[in-house]
Scaffold this active site. Structure first.
Site: not given
Ligand code: AMP
Length: 280
Positions: A37, A176
């Site tokens: 994030h 990441v």
């Molecule tokens: P979430 O809180 O899981 O809905 O994720 C919020 C945002 O963070 C989304 O756009 C996800 O794709 C991104 N995100 C979650 N995990 C990762 C990661 N490991 N690397 C890059 N972006 C991420």
């Protein structure tokens, strides 16, 4: 950093920002923040004048038997992390603020929403597109930052933006990973130490594909078979899907010559994890 829980207040602030000619970068999240994030937040910081991050665990994207109730929530720790990143506004609406009782409108990207995760999570993507559309209306971002980690979400949100003429540019940031290759995810917190080790099989299967592709293998069927062998090395990990597809249409491609998205989803215990690899 100013915390905001009111939808009207969020929109009023965004309108005020736009009146000064500044550009808003927006990072929608469900909280339980990790370095994945924060990479999005840093990209937003670098590219925008004002950064808005939302934290909203969206009930409409969870199925009735999924983990909405137990999804990790850590608003205090998240706020501290975001304040340290120097963001401008943290938008954290309550469920009732986002969805009045009589709300009846959905945004659905037909076709794409039934592919990949949409197959095993019916209704998931219409929940995602509905909340993202609402957040775009409330925050009015110039740029919105999404992680490549959720590759189907990127394809579907990008299509929604084109189809509905949202005046926002989608910026996609790389996955990441932990030092051992596991893609960072809020759901990794569910894993026991043993499952945490088993979970690396997802990224290992993708690395196998990358190695074979580097050696010149282009055939999707052969690549998938090799990757499934890697997954089979962890018998307690149950594969949901392993697909080689177009990153835009999410349809299978017979070979990777024109570039492809390699996407995997699997259950480690009851925890469903996803990962992917973008081949150029
Ligand atoms: P979430 O809180 O899981 O809905 O994720 C919020 C945002 O963070 C989304 O756009 C996800 O794709 C991104 N995100 C979650 N995990 C990762 C990661 N490991 N690397 C890059 N972006 C991420």
């Amino acid at each position: 950093m100013q915390p905001i829980s009111s939808a009207i207040e969020m929109t009023a602030l965004s309108q005020q920002v736009h009146r000064t000619g500044k550009r808003i970068g927006f990072v929608p999240t469900m909280g339980a923040l990790h370095q994945g994030h924060l990479s999005l937040v840093r990209a937003a910081r670098a590219q925008s004048d004002v950064v808005v991050v939302s934290i909203f665990v969206n009930p409409k994207q969870f199925g009735p038997t999924e983990d909405f109730a137990k999804y990790p929530r850590s608003l205090e720790a998240d706020s501290a992390m975001l304040a340290a990143e120097g963001i401008d506004y943290l938008f954290y609406p309550a469920v009732e603020e986002m969805y009045p009782k009589d709300a009846a409108t959905w945004v659905t990207v037909e076709g794409l929403s039934e592919k990949l995760d949409g197959q095993s999570r019916p209704g998931h993507f219409r929940g995602v597109t509905t909340v993202v559309a609402k957040l775009f209306n409330l925050v009015q971002p110039d740029f919105a930052f999404f992680g490549q980690k959720d590759a189907a979400q990127v394809a579907i949100v990008s299509k929604m933006v084109r189809d509905l003429n949202f005046p926002v540019q989608i910026v996609v940031c790389p996955i990441v990973r932990e030092a051992d290759g596991l893609a960072m995810s809020s759901r990794n917190a569910y894993l026991s130490p043993e499952q945490r080790k088993q979970a690396t099989v997802l990224s290992r299967s993708l690395m196998r594909i990358q190695a074979l592709a580097n050696q010149g293998e282009k055939n999707s069927t052969k690549l998938i078979a090799a990757a499934k062998q890697v997954i089979a090395e962890e018998p307690s990990v149950k594969l949901d899907y392993f697909e080689i597809i177009s990153a835009i249409t999410l349809d299978p491609v017979p070979d990777i010559s024109g570039g492809a998205l390699v996407a995997v989803a699997a259950y480690v215990g009851t925890t469903r994890l996803i990962d992917n690899l973008l081949l150029p």
